[in-house]
Structures are given as structure tokens and as C-alpha cells.
Scaffold this motif. Sequence first.
Motif, mmCIF file in Angstrom:
data_model
loop_
_atom_site.group_PDB
_atom_site.id
_atom_site.type_symbol
_atom_site.label_atom_id
_atom_site.label_comp_id
_atom_site.label_asym_id
_atom_site.label_seq_id
_atom_site.Cartn_x
_atom_site.Cartn_y
_atom_site.Cartn_z
ATOM 1 N N ASN A 91 -7.104 -0.459 27.211
ATOM 2 C CA ASN A 91 -6.309 0.479 26.446
ATOM 3 C C ASN A 91 -4.839 0.078 26.450
ATOM 4 N N MET A 92 -4.122 0.619 25.464
ATOM 5 C CA MET A 92 -2.678 0.441 25.367
ATOM 6 C C MET A 92 -2.068 1.805 25.114
ATOM 7 N N ALA A 93 -1.126 2.194 25.952
ATOM 8 C CA ALA A 93 -0.416 3.463 25.802
ATOM 9 C C ALA A 93 1.043 3.156 25.478
ATOM 10 N N ILE A 94 1.578 3.887 24.497
ATOM 11 C CA ILE A 94 2.970 3.714 24.091
ATOM 12 C C ILE A 94 3.642 5.082 24.094
ATOM 13 N N GLN A 95 4.800 5.174 24.767
ATOM 14 C CA GLN A 95 5.567 6.408 24.858
ATOM 15 C C GLN A 95 6.719 6.406 23.852
ATOM 16 N N SER A 96 7.230 7.565 23.535
ATOM 17 C CA SER A 96 8.320 7.697 22.569
ATOM 18 C C SER A 96 9.625 7.063 23.054
ATOM 19 N N ASP A 97 9.785 6.874 24.362
ATOM 20 C CA ASP A 97 11.000 6.234 24.881
ATOM 21 C C ASP A 97 10.914 4.704 24.826
ATOM 22 N N GLY A 98 9.798 4.177 24.286
ATOM 23 C CA GLY A 98 9.614 2.734 24.146
ATOM 24 C C GLY A 98 8.836 2.098 25.280
ATOM 25 N N SER A 99 8.513 2.845 26.313
ATOM 26 C CA SER A 99 7.731 2.261 27.404
ATOM 27 C C SER A 99 6.286 2.081 26.944
ATOM 28 N N TRP A 100 5.662 0.998 27.407
ATOM 29 C CA TRP A 100 4.286 0.698 27.032
ATOM 30 C C TRP A 100 3.534 0.179 28.251
ATOM 31 N N PHE A 101 2.205 0.343 28.200
ATOM 32 C CA PHE A 101 1.330 -0.063 29.301
ATOM 33 C C PHE A 101 0.020 -0.555 28.705
ATOM 34 N N ILE A 102 -0.459 -1.701 29.205
ATOM 35 C CA ILE A 102 -1.749 -2.257 28.764
ATOM 36 C C ILE A 102 -2.629 -2.457 29.994
ATOM 37 N N TYR A 103 -3.908 -2.113 29.861
ATOM 38 C CA TYR A 103 -4.892 -2.333 30.919
ATOM 39 C C TYR A 103 -6.134 -2.983 30.313
ATOM 40 N N ALA A 104 -6.691 -3.953 31.025
ATOM 41 C CA ALA A 104 -7.980 -4.550 30.642
ATOM 42 C C ALA A 104 -8.827 -4.705 31.899
ATOM 43 N N LYS A 105 -10.092 -4.325 31.803
ATOM 44 C CA LYS A 105 -10.996 -4.446 32.951
ATOM 45 C C LYS A 105 -11.197 -5.906 33.340
ATOM 46 N N LYS A 106 -11.402 -6.777 32.318
ATOM 47 C CA LYS A 106 -11.647 -8.191 32.608
ATOM 48 C C LYS A 106 -11.197 -9.049 31.435
ATOM 49 N N LEU A 107 -10.545 -10.169 31.771
ATOM 50 C CA LEU A 107 -10.201 -11.207 30.809
ATOM 51 C C LEU A 107 -10.761 -12.513 31.348
ATOM 52 N N ALA A 108 -11.318 -13.339 30.482
ATOM 53 C CA ALA A 108 -11.861 -14.627 30.923
ATOM 54 C C ALA A 108 -11.727 -15.662 29.817
ATOM 55 N N ASN A 109 -11.280 -16.844 30.200
ATOM 56 C CA ASN A 109 -11.159 -17.975 29.279
ATOM 57 C C ASN A 109 -12.233 -18.993 29.642
ATOM 58 N N MET A 110 -13.320 -18.988 28.906
ATOM 59 C CA MET A 110 -14.413 -19.927 29.136
ATOM 60 C C MET A 110 -14.604 -20.861 27.938
ATOM 61 N N ARG A 111 -13.611 -20.936 27.056
ATOM 62 C CA ARG A 111 -13.725 -21.774 25.860
ATOM 63 C C ARG A 111 -13.459 -23.224 26.211
ATOM 64 N N ARG A 112 -14.491 -24.019 26.036
ATOM 65 C CA ARG A 112 -14.425 -25.452 26.315
ATOM 66 C C ARG A 112 -13.930 -26.163 25.064
ATOM 67 N N THR A 113 -12.831 -26.890 25.168
ATOM 68 C CA THR A 113 -12.266 -27.570 24.000
ATOM 69 C C THR A 113 -12.192 -29.081 24.199
ATOM 70 N N GLY A 114 -12.681 -29.570 25.318
ATOM 71 C CA GLY A 114 -12.584 -30.997 25.616
ATOM 72 C C GLY A 114 -13.760 -31.822 25.140
ATOM 73 N N GLY A 115 -14.593 -31.292 24.240
ATOM 74 C CA GLY A 115 -15.737 -32.050 23.754
ATOM 75 C C GLY A 115 -16.743 -32.281 24.861
ATOM 76 N N ALA A 116 -17.034 -33.537 25.158
ATOM 77 C CA ALA A 116 -18.022 -33.880 26.180
ATOM 78 C C ALA A 116 -17.477 -33.653 27.590
ATOM 79 N N PHE A 117 -16.186 -33.463 27.704
ATOM 80 C CA PHE A 117 -15.579 -33.260 29.016
ATOM 81 C C PHE A 117 -15.408 -31.772 29.282
ATOM 82 N N ASP A 118 -15.549 -31.384 30.528
ATOM 83 C CA ASP A 118 -15.463 -29.978 30.911
ATOM 84 C C ASP A 118 -13.995 -29.584 31.073
#
Length: 185
Positions: A84-111
Motif C-alpha cells: 500500500n501507499m498512503a499520502i497525507q495532505s501535508d505531503g508526507s507519504w509511506f509505502i509498504y510491500a510484503k515482499k520484493l524479489a528480483n529473479m529476472r535473469r538477463t545474462g542469457g546462458a549465464f546466471d
Amino acid sequence: MMKNNWILGILIVSLPIANLVSAAETNSDEFEKQRAPHIQEKEKNITSEPKEEHRGIISPTYQLFDMQFSSWNANHLHWDAPTNMAIQSDGSWFIYAKKLANMRRTGGAFDTGDRWTTLINVTFYTGPLNGQKQCTGSVIHSRDYELMTLDYKEESYNVTARGSDSEIARAASNIKCGSFSRIWR
């Protein structure tokens, strides 16, 4: 005897290379997708009007938006709910995520893979939502809010980010709609 050991050694070393080539040839679409250049992934926009029930309360600050996002997987870039993302009228903001993961392989045959940054792009408008659930009016302010940067094969749980945006505070009374998009860049 030495000649046979040397040939056996070559076969052992050559076997994985032959397997990599045959894997690339048999699944060339997947192989090409993995070798593709670093391209931004963007989720479709989610729009919302500000929370009206908080306006006019004695407190000078009220919550403009509290956006809830579902899980999103863009070709092995994982952004899991609840988010979620919460934004207040004074400009303050907060973001929360349970999980983020980067598993995108872009090296072709190499890991190997690229480093990706998670962002939420928010565009604020002067008009309300129309019948097609799109914001109307002029753009007051637009910005990318950064959550986290992840290296290849990196996972992170209970991720948070917070900050302040003075442009929101200046324009809060004129904001009638917001368009939110999660981005991997």
C-alpha cells in the motif's frame, strides 16, 4: 595413458558448454527474452479520488490517499501483496510491500541479472474520476516515489519507504484524483 586422460578431461569440460548451446537452441524464445536489454516494466494505472471524509477535521493534516495494490509479477520481478501507499495532505507519504524479489535473469546462458529499482508513479489531477474510472482535469503534480533497489536474486521482506513531497502540501486542496502505477526500472 596420458592421451586418454587428456581427452576425457576435454569431454568433461566440453559437456556443460554443449548443454548450454543445445538449451539455447531448443528454447530460443526464452533464451532471447533472457538476453533482452533492461526494459522498464510498468503496471497499468490505478486511479482513486481523495478520501473526502477526512477533510474539514480539526487536524490540519488529513489522509489524501491510501492505495492498496495486489500482487504483481512482471517476468520474474515479484511485488507481493499486501502493498500500500498512503499520502497525507501535508505531503508526507509511506509505502509498504510484503515482499520484493528480483529473479529476472538477463545474462542469457549465464546466471546473471540486472539491478532493478521499484517505484510508484503518482500523477495528481484537478478533476474527479469519469465514468471510465480515469482522472480528469489538469495535471497538478507527478512524481516517482522510490521504494527499493534490488540486485539479481535479491529478495526483501516487509519493505518500507517514507518521505515528504512539498508539492502535495501546496496543492492538496486542489487534488481531486490520483493515478498510481507501480514500476520496475
